[in-house]
Design a protein around this motif. Structure first.
Motif, short mmCIF file in Angstrom:
data_model
loop_
_atom_site.label_atom_id
_atom_site.label_comp_id
_atom_site.label_asym_id
_atom_site.label_seq_id
_atom_site.Cartn_x
_atom_site.Cartn_y
_atom_site.Cartn_z
N GLY A 30 -46.36 -9.41 -8.09
CA GLY A 30 -47.19 -8.54 -8.41
C GLY A 30 -47.95 -8.26 -8.83
O GLY A 30 -49.07 -8.07 -8.31
N GLN A 48 -46.53 -3.20 -14.95
CA GLN A 48 -44.55 -2.68 -15.07
C GLN A 48 -44.41 -2.51 -17.11
O GLN A 48 -43.82 -1.97 -16.92
CB GLN A 48 -43.89 -3.16 -14.10
N GLU A 56 -47.00 -8.63 -18.17
CA GLU A 56 -45.46 -8.86 -17.18
C GLU A 56 -46.24 -7.83 -15.71
O GLU A 56 -46.97 -6.58 -15.84
CB GLU A 56 -44.18 -7.84 -17.91
N GLY A 85 -44.93 -6.61 -12.13
CA GLY A 85 -43.36 -6.89 -11.27
C GLY A 85 -43.99 -5.75 -9.96
O GLY A 85 -44.99 -6.13 -9.64
N ASN A 86 -42.99 -5.42 -8.78
CA ASN A 86 -43.60 -4.66 -8.16
C ASN A 86 -44.12 -5.35 -6.45
O ASN A 86 -44.77 -5.42 -6.31
CB ASN A 86 -43.70 -2.72 -7.92
N SER A 129 -42.03 -10.78 -9.64
CA SER A 129 -42.49 -10.62 -10.15
C SER A 129 -42.50 -11.34 -11.34
O SER A 129 -42.47 -12.64 -10.67
CB SER A 129 -41.03 -9.57 -10.94
N THR A 130 -43.76 -11.52 -12.50
CA THR A 130 -44.78 -12.75 -12.76
C THR A 130 -44.68 -12.05 -14.25
O THR A 130 -45.33 -11.34 -14.38
CB THR A 130 -46.19 -13.25 -11.42
N GLU A 174 -39.04 -15.04 -9.83
CA GLU A 174 -39.58 -15.19 -10.80
C GLU A 174 -40.91 -16.50 -11.03
O GLU A 174 -40.36 -16.99 -11.21
CB GLU A 174 -38.56 -14.30 -11.52
#
Length: 463
Positions: A138, A142, A175, A177-178, A191-192, A216
């Motif tokens: 991550g 996000q 959160e 992402g990316n 993502s995490t 994830e």
């Protein structure tokens, strides 16, 4: 006495109709079988004679079971709170570019708070070149319990909770992402969800890393910052009692349950008549609540308070090996006696103390090891002076490892750690390779003696 009887509670809880609170497996219960002179408790969970079910066993024994009200004990979370929100409390962690690490048997996880999460493995190749295999789980924030402008929301939302070690624990979710594209999901980015959990004695340790679904992830981080917010403080779940009174013609406790208890008691009796020697209670207690998620923790951390001896006497006894440091949480604890040994042990009231020798001290072997490795590390202070940051010592010739066929060995890293409590000590154990360990020992007491380290990292009493 009371026994958990999940099949019993599950069967009658479903018979309760509207107007009652919901019941889940996260709320613990126990069954109490009172005698005729019993009176209901006046504190804790509330009971009403009108809130009950009739339980009938297969032997036609009948019991009137009074059910507790689960509204008690929630007053604290409902109190007015006008302080900073959870995001504001965590903001210093995000602003100071702080990173936390978790070392497992192969992977190392790096959480740089509010910036990225990285999973990597390093190996030395021929010619000492380091090869790195890495994935970003991550990057940047996000989405979270925050607005798009980066300002955190008001304190008016419902605080989510997670079952950790059987306890319902509130958390703040961030959160990210990316991440690195995931081949198994058509190159969607990884993502995490980073779940921040209040823990007063924590130092932003990573409690667990789990892949909840393909690419994830969920990371749980312990932090003291959230503890300033009452809704994020850990509250232990009380065990709620259900009182089952025998009706006319029935025994105080069901006959089959009494028979089962007797069989279990016989089964649990030790094979030898001679009782095990009593276990001596240690003079220290851990301030960390042992918590693990998703399997055995590879990193064990504990903070204890060492004896209130005078500092000079304490240092003298520590360096002579007569005063040992202890730490660790969970099943295994650790004992470090400077210049003597590192032990891993578990104490059981019935079986006694089970000890594994992780490493024993041999000065000549350490000196040979120190000639090829860094035994003394420095840091540059603001005034331009160099100070010893940590020293590393080799303790070899531990107990034979079944998995490798070789003796265990451990590198002990002694590090200065400033603390509000001058006698606090943190001991943690890592296992980067099978039966090869790193024992970290951090304490303000060590700060006073690090600068006495010679070229081999060996310490002495300062003059």
């Amino acid at each position: 006495s009371g026994e958990p009887w999940s099949a019993f509670t599950n069967s009658f809880m479903m018979e309760r109709e509207g107007g009652h609170p919901s019941y889940t497996d996260e709320v613990p219960f126990k069954i109490i079988w009172p005698d005729a002179e019993f009176s209901l408790p006046t504190s804790g969970a509330l009971y009403s004679e009108d809130d009950f079910v009739i339980m009938t066993t297969t032997e036609m024994e009948k019991y009137k079971c009074l059910l507790p009200s689960l509204t008690a004990g929630e007053e604290d979370s409902d109190k007015e709170y006008s302080g900073p929100g959870p995001g504001d409390l965590l903001e210093p962690l995000f602003k100071r570019s702080s990173c936390s690490y978790r070392i497992e048997s192969y992977w190392t996880y790096e959480v740089c708070h509010g910036k990225h999460i990285r999973q990597y493995h390093e190996e030395k190749e021929t010619g000492q070149k380091i090869s790195v295999q890495e994935y970003f789980l991550g990057n940047l924030a996000q989405k979270s319990q925050a607005s798009e402008t980066g300002e955190f929301l008001c304190d008016c939302y419902l605080v989510p909770t997670k079952n950790i070690e059987g306890q319902l624990t509130p958390y703040f979710s961030f959160e990210m992402g990316n991440g690195t594209p995931c081949v198994l999901k058509q190159n969607e980015p990884r993502s995490t969800s980073v779940l921040y959990v209040c823990h007063p004695e924590a130092k932003h340790e990573i409690l667990s890393v789990a892949e909840v679904t393909t690419c994830e992830y969920e990371v749980v981080v312990l932090t003291p910052l959230l503890c300033a917010h009452p809704k994020y403080r850990f509250k232990s779940s009380p065990v709620n009692s259900i009182f089952c009174r025998a009706l006319a013609g029935s025994p105080l406790r069901p006959q089959r349950l009494a028979q089962l208890d007797k069989e279990q008691e016989e089964h649990l009796k030790p094979p030898f008549s001679e009782a095990a020697p009593p276990v001596r209670e240690e003079a220290f207690t851990s301030t960390h609540k042992p918590m693990t998620v998703g399997g055995q923790s590879q990193v064990t951390v504990g903070t204890t308070h060492i004896s209130r001896l005078t500092d000079d006497q304490l240092i003298k006894e520590f360096l002579s090996g007569s005063y040992c440091l202890h730490g660790g949480v969970g099943w295994w604890k650790y004992e470090f006696c400077y210049g003597r040994h590192v032990h891993q042990y578990h104490e059981d009231k019935e079986q006694g103390k089970n000890t594994v020798v992780v490493g024993s001290w041999n000065a000549e072997e350490h000196v040979e090891w120190a000639k090829k490795n860094v035994a003394r590390s420095y840091q540059l202070k603001d005034d331009g002076l160099q100070k010893v940051k940590l020293v590393s010592h080799l303790y070899g010739h531990g107990d034979l490892c079944d998995l490798t066929g070789k003796p265990r060995q451990v590198i002990v890293k002694l590090k200065c750690k400033e603390s509000e409590s001058p006698h606090a000590v943190t001991v943690y154990m890592l296992e980067p390779q099978t039966c090869q360990y790193i024992l970290g020992v951090e304490s303000p007491v060590i700060c006073r003696i690090l600068d006495t380290a010679d070229e081999h990292g060996l310490l002495s009493l300062s003059s």
